[in-house]
Design an enzyme around this catalytic site. Structure first.
Site, PDB file in Angstrom:
ATOM      1  N   LYS A 101       0.832  -1.199   0.000  1.00 52.63           N
ATOM      2  CA  LYS A 101       0.000   0.000   0.000  1.00 52.63           C
ATOM      3  C   LYS A 101       0.868   1.251   0.000  1.00 52.63           C
ATOM      4  O   LYS A 101       2.057   1.203   0.335  1.00 52.63           O
ATOM      5  CB  LYS A 101      -0.908   0.009   1.248  1.00 52.63           C
ATOM      6  N   ARG A 117     -10.518 -11.544   1.289  1.00 53.81           N
ATOM      7  CA  ARG A 117     -11.385 -12.552   0.669  1.00 53.81           C
ATOM      8  C   ARG A 117     -10.730 -13.931   0.685  1.00 53.81           C
ATOM      9  O   ARG A 117     -11.412 -14.945   0.680  1.00 53.81           O
ATOM     10  CB  ARG A 117     -11.767 -12.103  -0.750  1.00 53.81           C
TER      11      ARG A 117
HETATM   12  N1  BES Z   1      -8.299  -3.926   4.118  1.00 52.22           N
HETATM   13  C1  BES Z   1      -8.444  -3.443   2.802  1.00 52.22           C
HETATM   14  C2  BES Z   1      -9.745  -2.653   2.592  1.00 52.22           C
HETATM   15  C3  BES Z   1      -9.896  -1.365   3.352  1.00 52.22           C
HETATM   16  C4  BES Z   1      -9.663  -0.158   2.741  1.00 52.22           C
HETATM   17  C5  BES Z   1     -10.352  -1.350   4.656  1.00 52.22           C
HETATM   18  C6  BES Z   1      -9.835   1.022   3.433  1.00 52.22           C
HETATM   19  C7  BES Z   1     -10.527  -0.171   5.357  1.00 52.22           C
HETATM   20  C8  BES Z   1     -10.269   1.023   4.733  1.00 52.22           C
HETATM   21  C9  BES Z   1      -8.447  -4.616   1.819  1.00 52.22           C
HETATM   22  O1  BES Z   1      -7.665  -5.694   2.184  1.00 52.22           O
HETATM   23  C10 BES Z   1      -7.897  -4.097   0.534  1.00 52.22           C
HETATM   24  O2  BES Z   1      -6.749  -3.746   0.506  1.00 52.22           O
HETATM   25  N2  BES Z   1      -8.729  -4.071  -0.502  1.00 52.22           N
HETATM   26  C11 BES Z   1      -8.336  -3.609  -1.773  1.00 52.22           C
HETATM   27  C12 BES Z   1      -8.785  -4.618  -2.805  1.00 52.22           C
HETATM   28  C13 BES Z   1      -8.195  -4.419  -4.178  1.00 52.22           C
HETATM   29  C14 BES Z   1      -6.703  -4.682  -4.157  1.00 52.22           C
HETATM   30  C15 BES Z   1      -8.879  -5.361  -5.132  1.00 52.22           C
HETATM   31  C16 BES Z   1      -8.994  -2.257  -2.010  1.00 52.22           C
HETATM   32  O3  BES Z   1     -10.136  -2.077  -1.595  1.00 52.22           O
HETATM   33  O4  BES Z   1      -8.357  -1.391  -2.592  1.00 52.22           O
HETATM   34 MN    MN Z   2      -5.649  -5.470   1.604  1.00 55.89          MN
END
Ligand code: BES
Ligand code: MN
Ligand code: ZN
Length: 496
Positions: A275, A349
């Site tokens: 990230k 997921r």
């Molecule tokens: N934990 C994150 C989602 C999240 C984002 C939670 C902001 C709380 C606040 C999840 O694991 C994630 O990183 N999701 C990605 C998925 C994508 C890579 C398909 C996302 O939502 O960007």
């Molecule tokens: Mn994630």
């Protein structure tokens, strides 16, 4: 804070502050009328001057100057009587608790909000006052040198009608148990990932099992591997903090249970699909689903529900390292289905896929998973509702209803077959990202592949953390889902 119920007239009680209320646009009546009369009509005077009208969240502080045993009166606005509901009752109680903190009050007396003209049932109103008061007074100060806890130690709920005392006490007790469980979940969410590791969640589960009489089983990395949960294993394999799979069980040992499943990513760095600096902040909260499940298990045990209820937590830390799983890897899940990794940041997921398959062994009546799953859900609903996905309309309706009662609102989003097609893979049974369009629905579509029973998924990415948007929810971990799941379990226990 200790909350008790006492019979009597509130104006005759001695406390640092007396808390009464007023509906918008009305004159003092009932308890506020009695207090107003005893302190020389000060409430009526404030209304006449236009200083106070009783809007929801509005407060008025008055000094009694020896006319009654208590030195202060705090009047809380309830909003319009026609709009009054449990959420407004919680708002009123939470507003009072914040005002009491500013006054440094150590003990206060209050009445139940809205059992008269607001027409709330006594037990429900009492539960709301207890719940919201304890939740509003919550502080997370485990990492501070100095105590910053709320000054209020004693809250007396004063009820004039003897016939209502028993119900009021029952409501207070229920609110107490549910608030305590919510605060456990908040603590878990607020703890940094460096401390609240998968092993820490497992220790918390074991402690709960001991104190609440739950059955508990924890699988470590070896156990997870032996069972074949290779998706959970893969997500955790880049971290020195090894994954855990936790199962807690309440109630009878047989019969189709209600199963709660929580995403327990104790820190989500994104893994090799790392990230950004902004994106990684606060990813200690990525175990909020797990926290909700642990909290709900505490609550259902404390309330002594008769039904069989199971809580499952898939806990792992998502880190980049030479041992981490990588984009292009193909994982074999517990169900035997394979998943191609597009992004290691779509890890929730993956761990849930294995946990949902595990849930199948219980032949569940219904399964509800909670996960801070997608940024897309935050984009869609903001911080004011969690996304609801379900393969069963009856379960969806029950959850929507629990959301209305608890104020943990849900909004149903679609699970159409087209979203499943969006995650078709060239080399595996599916891929773990469907790209930007409908990101919350494509994530849910992957989960649906592993749910062969009545199932609902709650995407709590936007609601698990508070920027102080409700009087009874301070900034920080919300403990979201504890009250919702407990309400669902109560409803379930009543009807079946
Ligand atoms: N934990 C994150 C989602 C999240 C984002 C939670 C902001 C709380 C606040 C999840 O694991 C994630 O990183 N999701 C990605 C998925 C994508 C890579 C398909 C996302 O939502 O960007
Ligand atoms: Mn994630
Ligand atoms: Zn995540």
């Amino acid at each position: 804070m200790n909350i008790t119920v006492q019979q009597g007239e509130i104006q005759k009680k001695a406390a640092d502050v007396l808390v009464v209320n007023l509906f918008d646009g009305t004159r003092p009546s009932g308890a506020s009328g009695a207090v107003d009369k005893a302190i020389g009509g000060q409430i009526a005077a404030a209304i006449d001057l236009g200083d106070f009208r009783g809007k929801s969240g509005e407060t008025l502080l008055l000094y009694t100057q020896g006319r009654v045993p208590s030195p202060r009166v705090l009047v809380i606005g309830l909003g319009q009587a026609k709009d009054f509901d449990l959420e407004k009752a919680r708002t009123a109680a939470g507003t009072a608790i914040s005002a009491l903190a500013h006054l440094g009050a150590k003990n206060a007396a209050t009445i139940l909000h809205g059992t008269g003209a607001g027409k709330l049932a006594v037990a429900a109103a009492a539960q709301a006052v207890a719940e919201a008061s304890l939740l509003a007074a919550y502080r997370f100060d485990g990492y501070r040198a100095h105590d910053r806890s709320h000054p209020l130690k004693k809250l007396s709920v004063i009820e004039i009608d003897r016939g209502k005392l028993k119900e009021a006490r029952q409501g207070i007790q229920r609110g107490n148990s549910i608030a305590e469980a919510t605060c456990l979940a908040r603590d878990l969410v607020n703890h940094p990932g460096g401390d609240a590791t998968p092993a820490y969640l497992a220790r918390t589960a074991r402690r709960l099992a001991k104190s609440q009489g739950l059955r508990c089983q924890v699988l470590d990395e070896k156990g997870i591997k032996r069972l074949g949960m290779h998706a959970l294993l893969a997500v955790g394999q880049g971290s020195a903090n090894k994954p855990r799979f936790i199962a807690l069980e309440h109630g009878p040992k047989s019969g189709a249970p209600l199963v709660f499943v929580g995403k327990g990513i104790t820190f989500d760095s994104g893994g090799l699909s790392l990230k950004s600096v902004e994106g990684i902040r606060n990813m200690k909260t990525d175990m909020s689903g797990a926290a909700a499940v642990l909290g709900a298990m505490q609550a259902v045990a404390a309330l002594g529900l008769k039904r069989r209820i199971v809580g499952l937590v898939a806990a792992a830390e998502n880190m980049p390292s030479s041992t981490a799983f990588r984009p292009d890897d193909v994982l074999k899940t517990l169900a035997g289905k394979t998943i191609e990794i597009i992004s290691t940041d779509a890890e929730g997921r993956l761990v849930l896929a294995d946990a949902l398959s595990y849930a199948s062994r219980y032949k569940p009546a219904a399964v509800v998973d909670l996960a801070t799953l997608t940024g897309a859900c935050v984009t869609a609903l903001g911080h004011h509702a969690s996304g609801l996905f379900a393969n069963d309309d009856r379960l969806a309706t029950r959850l929507l209803n629990a959301g209305e009662i608890t104020g943990e609102r849900l909004w149903r989003l679609p699970l159409w077959p087209e979203y499943r097609q969006q995650i078709n893979s060239e080399i595996a049974d599916m891929k773990n990202s469907g790209g930007r369009p409908a990101g919350a629905s494509t994530a849910a579509a992957l989960l649906a592949e592993f749910a062969d029973y009545p199932w609902a998924h709650l995407d709590i990415a936007g609601t698990a953390w508070s920027q102080n948007n409700k009087p009874y929810v301070p900034q920080g971990g919300v403990g979201l889902g504890v009250r919702l799941l407990t309400q669902l379990a109560l409803d379930w226990s009543d009807k079946q």
